[in-house]
Motif scaffolding. Structure first.
Motif, PDB file in Angstrom:
ATOM      1  N   LYS A  79      41.884  25.651  37.927  1.00  0.00           N
ATOM      2  CA  LYS A  79      43.154  25.095  37.448  1.00  0.00           C
ATOM      3  C   LYS A  79      44.324  25.505  38.342  1.00  0.00           C
ATOM      4  O   LYS A  79      45.342  24.818  38.371  1.00  0.00           O
ATOM      5  CB  LYS A  79      43.424  25.539  36.015  1.00  0.00           C
TER       6      LYS A  79
ATOM      7  N   THR B 218      42.022  24.584  26.850  1.00  0.00           N
ATOM      8  CA  THR B 218      40.868  25.293  26.297  1.00  0.00           C
ATOM      9  C   THR B 218      40.832  26.711  26.880  1.00  0.00           C
ATOM     10  O   THR B 218      39.842  27.401  26.757  1.00  0.00           O
ATOM     11  CB  THR B 218      39.557  24.548  26.620  1.00  0.00           C
TER      12      THR B 218
ATOM     13  N   PRO C  34      30.971  20.192  36.402  1.00  0.00           N
ATOM     14  CA  PRO C  34      31.048  20.114  34.935  1.00  0.00           C
ATOM     15  C   PRO C  34      32.287  19.330  34.508  1.00  0.00           C
ATOM     16  O   PRO C  34      33.339  19.435  35.152  1.00  0.00           O
ATOM     17  CB  PRO C  34      31.155  21.587  34.501  1.00  0.00           C
ATOM     18  N   GLY C  35      32.172  18.558  33.433  1.00  0.00           N
ATOM     19  CA  GLY C  35      33.293  17.697  33.026  1.00  0.00           C
ATOM     20  C   GLY C  35      33.649  17.859  31.563  1.00  0.00           C
ATOM     21  O   GLY C  35      32.767  17.959  30.706  1.00  0.00           O
TER      22      GLY C  35
ATOM     23  N   LEU D 143      37.879  15.447  32.142  1.00  0.00           N
ATOM     24  CA  LEU D 143      37.499  14.562  33.247  1.00  0.00           C
ATOM     25  C   LEU D 143      38.567  14.393  34.332  1.00  0.00           C
ATOM     26  O   LEU D 143      38.463  13.479  35.159  1.00  0.00           O
ATOM     27  CB  LEU D 143      37.016  13.194  32.728  1.00  0.00           C
TER      28      LEU D 143
ATOM     29  N   ASN E 236      39.040  16.719  36.651  1.00  0.00           N
ATOM     30  CA  ASN E 236      38.528  17.324  37.882  1.00  0.00           C
ATOM     31  C   ASN E 236      37.579  16.406  38.636  1.00  0.00           C
ATOM     32  O   ASN E 236      37.598  16.347  39.858  1.00  0.00           O
ATOM     33  CB  ASN E 236      37.855  18.661  37.554  1.00  0.00           C
TER      34      ASN E 236
ATOM     35  N   ALA F 190      35.353  25.729  27.508  1.00  0.00           N
ATOM     36  CA  ALA F 190      36.447  25.019  28.197  1.00  0.00           C
ATOM     37  C   ALA F 190      36.178  23.521  28.292  1.00  0.00           C
ATOM     38  O   ALA F 190      37.082  22.753  28.625  1.00  0.00           O
ATOM     39  CB  ALA F 190      36.672  25.607  29.584  1.00  0.00           C
TER      40      ALA F 190
ATOM     41  N   ILE G  22      35.341  19.187  24.493  1.00  0.00           N
ATOM     42  CA  ILE G  22      36.358  18.131  24.423  1.00  0.00           C
ATOM     43  C   ILE G  22      35.658  16.827  24.033  1.00  0.00           C
ATOM     44  O   ILE G  22      34.656  16.450  24.646  1.00  0.00           O
ATOM     45  CB  ILE G  22      37.065  17.986  25.800  1.00  0.00           C
TER      46      ILE G  22
HETATM   47  C1  LIG Z   1      36.111  26.374  33.494  1.00  0.00           C
HETATM   48  C2  LIG Z   1      36.283  24.894  33.321  1.00  0.00           C
HETATM   49  N1  LIG Z   1      35.293  24.095  33.740  1.00  0.00           N
HETATM   50  C3  LIG Z   1      35.389  22.768  33.632  1.00  0.00           C
HETATM   51  C4  LIG Z   1      36.491  22.176  33.069  1.00  0.00           C
HETATM   52  C5  LIG Z   1      36.501  20.689  32.974  1.00  0.00           C
HETATM   53  O1  LIG Z   1      37.465  20.089  33.780  1.00  0.00           O
HETATM   54  P1  LIG Z   1      38.049  18.688  33.323  1.00  0.00           P
HETATM   55  O2  LIG Z   1      38.670  18.949  31.976  1.00  0.00           O
HETATM   56  O3  LIG Z   1      39.040  18.332  34.357  1.00  0.00           O
HETATM   57  O4  LIG Z   1      36.891  17.772  33.234  1.00  0.00           O
HETATM   58  C6  LIG Z   1      37.541  22.970  32.600  1.00  0.00           C
HETATM   59  C7  LIG Z   1      38.756  22.425  32.008  1.00  0.00           C
HETATM   60  O5  LIG Z   1      38.854  21.674  31.135  1.00  0.00           O
HETATM   61  C8  LIG Z   1      37.437  24.361  32.748  1.00  0.00           C
HETATM   62  O6  LIG Z   1      38.409  25.190  32.332  1.00  0.00           O
END
Ligand SMILES: Cc1ncc(COP(=O)(O)O)c(C=O)c1O
Length: 448
Positions: free
Chosen positions: A124, A154, A255-256, A259, A261, A318, A321
């Protein structure tokens, strides 16, 4: 040399907005926005000139050059004045050579991009340096009045937001789902002086509240639906390619959750290709926990539509979602790269994370989700033996001590198929004979 420039553009339309506007969705149809760069201007420098410039900056001690993000500033925020940048030397995380695991799995190569080796311990930071720098710029140059920056989180987003805001002297507000973050995550925004609200809801509930709070433009929204964050996170891709001598892996697994990232990862590769830095784009695979997998379910249905779900409890907290905001961008990322979305069980993610630790990694549960997906796909023949694979590790294992401790104590969950990599502590009297008995037995065991 052409002047580099960028603006926000509606992902489904032609409306555009200056990057200094306080705006997160299209005013025309409410679609998400993305940062669109003048790719012609970027292409006016040859690929070799870019590669030389990026290599020179890798050797520089200028604060902006030492940041993995700002060392690629022309492709991030080209108009950002250097003096307004808020950086903590983020990016340039190691590309860990996981050769022993690649050998065990029978694939050509495996590298793990350790994005959690960063100031606040997760990827992040990559996006937050960009967003907070822009807010700092807007405030310092008196473009708009902003009282504070807010996010739903999260755990990791709040840690990054609070640290960067504290460094810049900007007030920050964070909304967390009560009891759903690790202690290490929770203490970060508290320590950095954010206003911390633990809400009696899940992440999706926090996301709703933060959107309402930031409807008043004096409180700026820091979630990844703000596409400035994506511009920082996308530098993961050129960094991987640069570290691999401007070669491209065959497959990248990430990992998503919300989404953002994966959208960033795809955009990073696309930008590199448009600049002539690479000649192809890797296949991108998103890994989700089975307990929170609305994206995997949509993929199985041919991406007909997103059906939001009530995300169930997962060790990969994290990514717990159920209604991912960046769904439309992520669909494009998977479709354009001929990718896939895969789910893994709690047991698979926990074992995969701790299998990774046995070769010197220290994996968070989300990295376990990606490594678990890798194991599954290799076993199913969906990742070929000849492939060079990169796994994105999104947070540092040190933020998830309970996950790791309880795994080794075999009391994380009631796993039917056992804790394959648990490493128990031996309790013994301070007596040489007793100690040697244990050592002989264990060393013989480990030689097998
Ligand atoms: C440690 C970690 N991995 C993966 C994600 C997933 O990233 P995104 O929410 O952009 O898909 C998050 C954040 O949400 C995260 O904090």
């Amino acid at each position: 040399m052409a002047q580099f420039n960028a603006h926000f553009r509606n992902i489904n339309g032609d409306d555009t907005y200056p990057l200094t506007d306080v705006i997160y969705r299209s005013k025309v149809d409410g679609s998400l926005l993305e940062v669109e760069h003048d790719r012609e201007a970027l292409a006016s420098k040859s690929p070799d000139e870019w590669k030389k410039l990026f290599a020179e900056r890798r050797m520089s001690f200028e604060p902006a050059d030492m940041s993995g993000i700002w060392s690629k500033r022309e492709m991030v925020l080209p108009d950002m004045p250097i003096e307004d940048i808020v950086t903590m030397r983020e990016g340039w995380s190691p590309l860990f050579d996981a050769a022993p695991l690649a050998k065990e799995l029978g694939i050509k190569s495996l590298k793990v991009k350790l994005c959690g080796n960063s100031h606040t311990g997760s990827f992040k930071d990559l996006g937050m340096t960009v967003l907070v720098s822009q807010v700092n710029h807007i405030i310092k140059k008196k473009i708009h009045e902003i009282d504070a920056v807010a996010c739903a989180s999260t755990g990791d987003t709040s840690a990054a937001l609070s640290a960067y805001c504290a460094k810049a002297g900007i007030p920050s507000i964070v909304f967390l789902p009560a009891g759903k973050t690790s202690a290490a995550q929770l203490i970060q925004p508290i320590s950095n002086g954010s206003i911390v609200l633990a809400l009696d809801t899940d992440f999706d509930g926090c996301m709703k509240i933060v959107q309402q709070v930031t409807a008043d433009n004096r409180i700026y929204l820091a979630n990844s639906m703000n596409s400035l964050r994506v511009e920082g996170q996308k530098t993961i891709s050129p960094e991987i390619c640069q570290e691999m001598g401007w070669k491209v892996p065959d497959t990248v697994i990430i990992p998503g959750g919300n989404l953002g990232n994966v959208s960033a990862l795809a955009k990073g590769f696309e930008d590199c290709k448009a600049m002539g830095l690479i000649d192809r784009i890797p296949r991108i695979i998103v890994a989700q926990a089975e307990n929170a997998n609305p994206f995997a379910k949509a993929f199985e249905r041919g991406f007909d539509k997103l059906v939001p779900m009530q995300a169930k409890k997962t060790l990969a907290s994290a990514i717990q979602i159920g209604n991912p905001v960046s769904y439309p961008k992520a669909v494009r990322a998977i479709q354009k790269t001929n990718g896939m979305v895969v789910s893994v069980t709690e047991e698979e993610l926990a074992n995969a994370a701790h299998r990774g630790d046995r070769i010197g990694l220290y994996c968070c549960p989300h990295t376990g989700v990606a490594l678990g997906a890798l194991e599954k796909l290799v076993a199913a023949g969906k990742i070929d033996k000849e492939e060079n694979v990169v796994v994105i590790s999104t947070a540092h294992g040190l933020k998830f001590t309970e996950f790791k401790l309880f795994y080794h104590e075999q009391r994380l969950m009631d796993f039917k198929d056992s804790y394959k990599y648990a490493n128990p502590i031996f309790k013994a009297p301070a007596d040489l004979g007793a100690v040697m008995d244990i050592l002989k037995k264990e060393m013989a065991e480990r030689r097998r």
